[in-house]
Design an enzyme around this catalytic site. Structure first.
Site, mmCIF file in Angstrom:
data_model
loop_
_atom_site.group_PDB
_atom_site.id
_atom_site.type_symbol
_atom_site.label_atom_id
_atom_site.label_comp_id
_atom_site.label_asym_id
_atom_site.label_seq_id
_atom_site.Cartn_x
_atom_site.Cartn_y
_atom_site.Cartn_z
ATOM 1 N N PRO A 22 0.833 -1.212 0.000
ATOM 2 C CA PRO A 22 0.000 0.000 0.000
ATOM 3 C C PRO A 22 0.861 1.253 0.000
ATOM 4 O O PRO A 22 1.776 1.372 0.816
ATOM 5 C CB PRO A 22 -0.797 -0.116 1.308
ATOM 6 N N GLN A 51 -7.135 -1.166 1.517
ATOM 7 C CA GLN A 51 -6.608 -0.896 2.861
ATOM 8 C C GLN A 51 -7.390 0.262 3.476
ATOM 9 O O GLN A 51 -7.427 1.363 2.909
ATOM 10 C CB GLN A 51 -5.117 -0.531 2.817
ATOM 11 N N TYR A 102 -0.929 5.619 13.024
ATOM 12 C CA TYR A 102 -2.262 6.151 12.736
ATOM 13 C C TYR A 102 -3.218 5.710 13.861
ATOM 14 O O TYR A 102 -2.777 5.099 14.842
ATOM 15 C CB TYR A 102 -2.723 5.715 11.334
ATOM 16 N N ARG A 155 -2.670 -4.854 9.120
ATOM 17 C CA ARG A 155 -1.262 -4.441 9.059
ATOM 18 C C ARG A 155 -0.857 -3.872 10.412
ATOM 19 O O ARG A 155 -1.562 -3.033 10.981
ATOM 20 C CB ARG A 155 -1.059 -3.380 7.972
ATOM 21 N N GLY A 178 7.099 -2.251 -1.982
ATOM 22 C CA GLY A 178 6.572 -0.914 -2.189
ATOM 23 C C GLY A 178 7.406 -0.142 -3.191
ATOM 24 O O GLY A 178 7.122 -0.120 -4.399
ATOM 25 N N ARG A 179 8.496 0.459 -2.685
ATOM 26 C CA ARG A 179 9.306 1.337 -3.537
ATOM 27 C C ARG A 179 9.805 0.666 -4.817
ATOM 28 O O ARG A 179 9.820 1.314 -5.881
ATOM 29 C CB ARG A 179 10.449 1.935 -2.717
HETATM 30 C C1 LIG Z 1 5.146 6.737 -1.089
HETATM 31 C C2 LIG Z 1 4.791 5.761 -0.015
HETATM 32 C C3 LIG Z 1 3.500 5.765 0.503
HETATM 33 C C4 LIG Z 1 3.140 4.847 1.466
HETATM 34 N N1 LIG Z 1 1.837 4.786 1.916
HETATM 35 C C5 LIG Z 1 1.419 3.785 2.715
HETATM 36 C C6 LIG Z 1 0.051 3.571 3.002
HETATM 37 O O1 LIG Z 1 -0.812 4.267 2.504
HETATM 38 N N2 LIG Z 1 -0.286 2.565 3.830
HETATM 39 C C7 LIG Z 1 0.663 1.744 4.385
HETATM 40 O O2 LIG Z 1 0.324 0.841 5.144
HETATM 41 N N3 LIG Z 1 1.968 1.911 4.100
HETATM 42 C C8 LIG Z 1 2.372 2.869 3.273
HETATM 43 N N4 LIG Z 1 3.691 2.972 2.910
HETATM 44 C C9 LIG Z 1 4.655 1.977 3.411
HETATM 45 C C10 LIG Z 1 4.830 0.844 2.371
HETATM 46 O O3 LIG Z 1 3.636 0.092 2.255
HETATM 47 C C11 LIG Z 1 5.961 -0.112 2.768
HETATM 48 O O4 LIG Z 1 5.650 -0.711 3.999
HETATM 49 C C12 LIG Z 1 7.296 0.598 2.869
HETATM 50 O O5 LIG Z 1 7.515 1.433 1.732
HETATM 51 C C13 LIG Z 1 8.449 -0.413 2.975
HETATM 52 O O6 LIG Z 1 8.477 -1.278 1.873
HETATM 53 P P1 LIG Z 1 9.499 -1.083 0.637
HETATM 54 O O7 LIG Z 1 10.881 -1.122 1.210
HETATM 55 O O8 LIG Z 1 9.228 -2.257 -0.265
HETATM 56 O O9 LIG Z 1 9.192 0.224 -0.008
HETATM 57 C C14 LIG Z 1 4.083 3.925 1.955
HETATM 58 C C15 LIG Z 1 5.381 3.958 1.447
HETATM 59 C C16 LIG Z 1 5.734 4.847 0.455
HETATM 60 C C17 LIG Z 1 7.130 4.794 -0.101
#
Ligand SMILES: Cc1cc2nc3c(=O)[nH]c(=O)nc-3n(C[C@H](O)[C@H](O)[C@H](O)COP(=O)(O)O)c2cc1C
Ligand SMILES: Cc1cc2nc3c(=O)[nH]c(=O)nc-3n(C[C@H](O)[C@H](O)[C@H](O)COP(=O)(O)OP(=O)(O)OC[C@H]3O[C@@H](n4cnc5c(N)ncnc54)[C@H](O)[C@@H]3O)c2cc1C
Length: 770
Positions: free
Chosen positions: A425, A502, A583, A631, A724-725
């Protein structure tokens, strides 16, 4: 230059001989408290890679060491009647006594003054030792319990972490052809032996167990003979009549020890410098303590030889070695924790148990194992695919017989995913009045076309006041449901992906500016009153939230249920309750932001009460054949906050309240957090929750490539991996991984076929040119 080394272990002797070799004019003395030939332990192991460093440092000792090596390639994992063998690991063993003898002889031949039976309990004590006062350099190589480190603790700032597991280091005449791990599980507990041959007719046999098993087996207070008798009985099935031997100097004392993880903030003080175990320790299960100690010696001897000033030499040595030691200690920590918690993994089938052991440090990857022993890995992949196919309730279109682990199907209630990849997400902050628009269709649609099995929406907010920013998406009117329906329909029509909604509430993190305008900054105008369990702002600069009343809780629960109903109208396959990252729900769970003195604050049970109430209400409103996830932040990364142990309880509680799977994130609950980042840094939390609580999990956080995903899934550290990223930079992450792994059944939209053919051709060319 006059140099005194306190301690004649591998670090002290090797440093002394290397320095003397480089500078015959230096006066180098080693002071060892024991008599010659008296030492703890039996054999030590080196990996093949380590040896090259030794050859470059001193060819003479290298060749003598290698002549005495026992060498083997295989690792055998023995659980009950099953032995699982994986090859290609390349280890060498040598008796610790022999290693010290080689280093001693070489040091003496070069002119080092090695003195035995010479105990040095403090720097001051050197004054009374012949020719040792006024040394220019004092090397503290006095091992894990270093008296010199203790004496100068104010400068070195050591941190000693005494670990909970107990171990004892025995020898045996039982020969071993492989590095062998035995596991015994009985009514007393779980016990393991780490065994390897180090010379003809002699092997190391280390027995290890957790505290509970140790007490129950009667090891508490047992002397060496009693311990040997119990261990011989316990492992008799594999000892083939051979005996265990102890070389403890005080046989009437307990031979058991607890591993101490040593780190120091500083490694030198004036002219006193720490090397080897005095500076850092690495758990014996990765067999690198001696290697690290000897590499310290190489680095220190080189720095002292090449710098004209001692302070700059010692600084160079510290800079060079501290990072390397920490890197290895991190890998060692994962390995150490795996063995400390074997009980956690004992329910795994032997194939998965052995794979989990082999990949425990997260340094040996899936593809690494293929390089070492492709037949072993193909067997594991076949086993995993067959099992995953049988467990997926509906047959899928893919040929799972040959599917790499990440491409095996996965079923949650009535939903079957085609693979184990999820798009995590990620809030895009691009909605208007909570309505997702073309941006979201393109963004989420592209990632669905990109092959991931599961797409998460960003946190979709259950009311206007639940939004973080004015750009956040919502699900509180029929207009929102209709807008989401367009996106869901696109995903379903154009891809095999399933899509999860979510749902969350921002709580005290709400009413803020867009992140690219300012981070964690309250809106100056157009904002709203925020709510939280307690009236504590997220940062001192943000608005203070209002403490929620029971009526507020009723309203918020109602908003979540309304959002779930809209989610049904929009056609989502799955829902997730966002209880992470500080949150609203998360701020109830962590004691850092929940200071309530009513039934919703205090104990974990109380802090969970409201989030569980919301979870259960959502579950009730959501169709029974569709799955639900929660989560969580499995740790706050703050002393006194939620930690790994509590996260297991949290996960269990949500599963009892109706969640099918736990999405394991960490942190963002407090600005005081001290997270330890690294590749897959949150996966150990998923591993713990999945295997201790016995619940399904999604791992997330710095998971970058298919190799890592395959290792996480195959070892049972998680059921699904969310990225995510990586999906922000490459929507087609999964398509690319499928091409790289040669996974033909992957669905590509026909419009992309030319791109697929070109990519596959290019990859083929790269493979054939090596
Ligand atoms: C731009 C951005 C927005 C995010 N928004 C949410 C979100 O809306 N809900 C959530 O649970 N996590 C959010 N996250 C966290 C990601 O879901 C994820 O847990 C985090 O980026 C680590 O994973 P990664 O290393 O694969 O990016 C966000 C992360 C990024 C980079
Ligand atoms: C069970 C077990 C298994 C291990 N297996 C492996 C393995 O397979 N591979 C591997 O690489 N490493 C292994 N290690 C780690 C390894 O033994 C250490 O990391 C390594 O010995 C460190 O070398 P050192 O010279 O720093 O310390 P040590 O080897 O501990 O040497 C310190 C020396 O200082 C002496 N000394 C202490 N105090 C004084 C004093 N006051 N005055 C004078 N002398 C003093 C001691 O007698 C000793 O000789 C294992 C460790 C354990 C506990």
């Amino acid at each position: 230059m006059r140099v005194v080394t306190i301690g004649g272990g591998p670090a002290g002797l090797y440093f002394a001989l290397l320095l003397k070799k480089a500078h015959a004019e230096h006066d180098v003395t080693v002071l060892e408290r024991n008599a010659p030939g008296v030492t703890f332990g039996w054999g030590v192991v080196f990996s093949d890679q380590t040896l090259q460093n030794f050859q470059a440092a001193d060819d003479d000792t290298y060749h003598t060491i290698v002549e005495h090596f026992a060498h083997w390639d295989d690792i055998d994992v023995v659980v009950g009647d099953r032995t699982i063998t994986s090859g290609g690991h390349g280890f060498s063993g040598i008796a610790r006594r022999t290693l010290l003898d080689i280093l001693h002889r070489r040091a003496v031949s070069l002119g080092v003054d090695v003195r035995f039976n010479c105990n040095v309990a403090s720097i001051e004590a050197l004054d009374s030792i012949r020719a040792c006062n006024d040394a220019d350099l004092i090397v503290a190589a006095d091992g894990v319990n270093s008296a010199i480190r203790h004496e100068r603790a104010a400068v070195f700032k050591p941190h000693l972490d005494v670990r909970p597991a107990h171990f004892v280091w025995f020898g045996t005449t039982r020969p071993f052809d492989a590095f062998t791990f035995f596991f015994v599980q009985n009514e007393l507990g779980v016990f393991q032996a780490h065994c390897y041959r180090f010379e003809d007719g002699l092997s190391t046999f280390i027995v290890e167990c957790d505290d509970e098993s140790w007490h129950r087996a009667g090891f508490d207070g047992a002397d060496a003979s009693t311990t040997i008798a119990i261990c011989e009985r316990m492992f008799s099935q594999w000892l083939d009549g051979h005996h265990l031997m102890s070389n403890a100097t005080h046989r009437e004392r307990s031979p058991w020890v607890n591993f101490v993880r040593v780190t120091n903030e500083r490694w030198f003080d004036d002219n006193v410098v720490l090397v080897g175990d005095a500076a850092h320790t690495a758990h014996f299960s990765i067999g690198s303590g001696t290697k690290l100690a000897m590499e310290d010696a190489i680095s220190l001897a080189r720095a002292v030889s090449s710098h004209s000033s001692l302070p700059s030499a010692l600084q160079t040595y510290q800079d060079e070695r501290m990072i390397e030691a920490l890197r290895l200690q991190n890998a060692s920590r994962n390995s150490m924790e795996w063995f400390e918690n074997v009980r956690r993994y004992s329910h795994l089938p032997p194939e998965q148990f052995a794979y989990s052991l082999l990949t425990r440090s997260q340094r040996v990857s899936h593809e690494n194992l293929r390089l070492r022993d492709s037949a072993y890995l193909s067997g594991v992949e076949r086993w995993f695919a067959a099992r995953a196919t049988a467990a997926a309730s509906r047959p899928t279109t893919t040929d799972t017989e040959i599917a790499p682990p990440m491409f095996t199907p996965y079923t949650l209630r009535g939903m079957t995913l085609v693979n184990r990849i999820a798009v995590a997400p990620m809030d895009m902050y691009r909605s208007v009045d909570g309505v997702p628009g073309e941006f979201h269709t393109v963004h989420l649609g592209a990632r669905a076309l990109g092959g991931a099995g599961l797409i998460f929406t960003e946190m979709v907010c259950v009311s206007p006041e639940a939004r973080i920013t004015l750009g956040c998406a919502g699900m509180y009117t029929s207009e929102h449901a209709r807008a989401w329906r367009r996106i869901v329909d696109f995903v379903h029509r154009e891809s095999d992906a399933r899509i999860c909604l979510q749902l969350g509430h921002s709580g005290r993190r709400g009413s803020t500016k867009l992140p690219w305008e300012a981070s964690n900054a309250s809106l100056d105008t157009g904002g709203w009153e925020t709510i939280a369990p307690s009236a504590i702002p997220y940062t001192p600069a943000m608005h203070t939230p209002r403490e929620m009343t029971r009526a507020d809780m009723d309203a918020v629960r109602h908003d979540f249920v309304r959002a779930v109903r809209h989610g049904i109208d929009a056609g989502f396959d799955m829902i997730e309750l966002h209880c992470a990252h500080g949150y609203l729900m998360s701020s109830f769970i962590t004691p850092l932001s929940n200071r309530r003195d009513d039934c919703y604050g205090g104990s974990l049970e109380n802090r969970l009460l409201f989030p569980l109430e919301v979870c259960a209400a959502m579950r009730e409103a959501w169709p029974a054949d569709r799955p639900m996830s929660v989560r969580i932040s499995a740790t706050d990364w703050v002393d006194g906050g939620v930690d790994g142990a509590e996260s297991v309880e949290i996960a269990r509680a949500f599963v009892d309240a109706g969640a099918d799977i736990i999405h394991v994130s960490t942190g963002e609950t407090s600005i005081d957090a001290q997270p330890v980042y690294g590749r897959m840094y949150q996966t150990p939390y998923s591993d713990r929750i999945r295997n201790e609580a016995g619940v399904r999990t999604i791992a997330v956080g710095n998971i970058l490539d298919a190799d890592q995903v395959n290792a996480i899934i195959t070892s049972g550290r998680a059921d699904i991996c969310a990225l995510g990223r990586p999906h922000l930079t490459d929507p087609n992450w999964t398509l690319r991984a499928a091409a790289e792994l040669g996974y033909a059944p992957q669905r590509w939209t026909p419009s992309y076929y030319p791109g697929r053919r070109q990519l596959e051709r290019e990859l083929e060319k790269q493979r054939s040119t090596g």
